[in-house]
Enzyme design. Structure first.
Site, short mmCIF file in Angstrom:
data_model
loop_
_atom_site.label_atom_id
_atom_site.label_comp_id
_atom_site.label_asym_id
_atom_site.label_seq_id
_atom_site.Cartn_x
_atom_site.Cartn_y
_atom_site.Cartn_z
N ASP A 1 0.77 -1.23 -0.05
CA ASP A 1 -0.09 0.10 0.43
C ASP A 1 0.95 1.10 0.14
OD1 ASP A 1 -2.50 0.93 -0.24
OD2 ASP A 1 -2.82 1.94 2.07
N SER B 1 -7.08 4.86 -0.10
CA SER B 1 -7.11 4.29 -0.43
C SER B 1 -8.96 3.77 -0.66
CB SER B 1 -5.88 2.81 0.13
OG SER B 1 -5.08 3.26 -0.08
N GLN C 1 -6.04 -1.74 -6.93
CA GLN C 1 -6.35 -1.06 -5.46
C GLN C 1 -6.99 0.27 -6.18
OE1 GLN C 1 -4.25 2.59 -3.23
NE2 GLN C 1 -4.04 0.55 -2.27
#
Length: 293
Positions: free
Chosen positions: A211, A234, A284
């Site tokens: 991430d 996110s 993502q």
């Protein structure tokens, strides 16, 4: 699981991933001190995966996870991870995890994750993407060296990544705009130090690291970087694990964004071990907004 990590960076990450168990399927995670106003998403994803893993049979390893970020995490509140054992089959095991925090005296969900695990299976089809030919990590500057000219503007980036060493190939605050077909970005990463010899720890650490730079791919065609012009968050995060990885050894993270619209960017990542083994694929969707209004 609690073998000692070799140094302070690895120990810091282990303190995040080594959850307190309060009931059979209830685990609690803590957040290290941070100047950020909200919890780094990779931390919550890594902790939730560890909670799921703690309830798996010994012969099962996680091969994929799918998750949603529901609310910003408060770094001053503990996070409780409740595991739902939704499938225990002969080959596959599935766990659902809901992460909660207190808000105004009530429990609210901040994150949800579903992870699927399986027993070892004989390979039938076998293929993988080849690793790109890029400079090796030892030839590149450290993240601290690269962002030193930005002073306090780089503090958040350094705080988020303090447990994971990064070697970037571009200045993250001042990138040249990318044009198709050359829209990919590359970074070498590893946990600084040694993690325990526990595969689940390395899988969770890779989830944590995945991430770190992924949403930046959504800005690659604009150039520049975060640096005060944009803010992002996110929305969801998925990882498919193809091979076992050692997260305390260098791995290459390639990111790209095939589509962006309506304030959202879809980003994909591919991960290779230093020997060229394709170990994971990441996806993502993230929110990107301009700070100029």
């Amino acid at each position: 699981m609690s073998e000692p990590a070799a140094d302070s960076q690895a120990s810091a990450l282990m303190s995040v991933l080594d959850l307190e168990q309060r009931d059979d399927d209830l685990f609690v995670g803590q957040t290290p001190s941070t100047p950020l106003q909200r919890i780094f998403g990779g931390q919550v994803a890594g902790q939730a995966l560890m909670a799921a893993t703690r309830t798996l049979p010994e012969d099962r390893t996680v091969h994929s996870l799918h998750s949603y970020f529901l609310r910003p995490g408060d770094p001053n509140e503990e996070i409780r991870y409740a595991v739902d054992r939704i499938r225990d089959g002969r080959t596959f095991t599935t766990r659902r995890v809901i992460a909660c925090q207190r808000r105004k005296g009530e429990d609210v969900a901040i994150f949800s994750l579903t992870a699927d695990a399986s027993a070892p299976q004989p390979a039938v089809a076998e293929h993988a993407l080849p690793m790109p030919d890029v400079p090796r990590p030892e030839t590149l500057p450290t993240l601290a060296e690269m962002v030193a000219p930005y002073g306090e503007h780089a503090a958040a980036a350094l705080a988020i990544s303090r447990a994971v060493e990064q070697r970037l190939m571009e200045d993250p605050f001042n990138r040249e705009p990318k044009r198709p077909p050359h829209t990919r970005t590359y970074a070498w990463m590893r946990v600084a130090g040694r993690l325990p010899e526990v595969p689940a720890v390395h899988t969770a650490a890779l989830t944590f690291a995945s991430d770190l730079t992924l949403l930046s791919a959504g800005l690659a065609r604009l150039g520049g970087g975060w640096g005060g012009r944009f803010v992002g968050a996110s929305l969801d995060h998925a990882v498919w694990f193809h091979q076992q990885v050692r997260s305390d050894e260098w791995f290459l993270y390639q990111t790209d964004s095939p589509a962006a619209s309506a304030g959202r960017a879809l980003c994909f990542g591919e991960v290779w071990a230093a020997d060229g083994t394709h170990v994971a694929t990441v996806a993502q969707q993230g929110l990107i907004r301009s700070l100029k209004g």
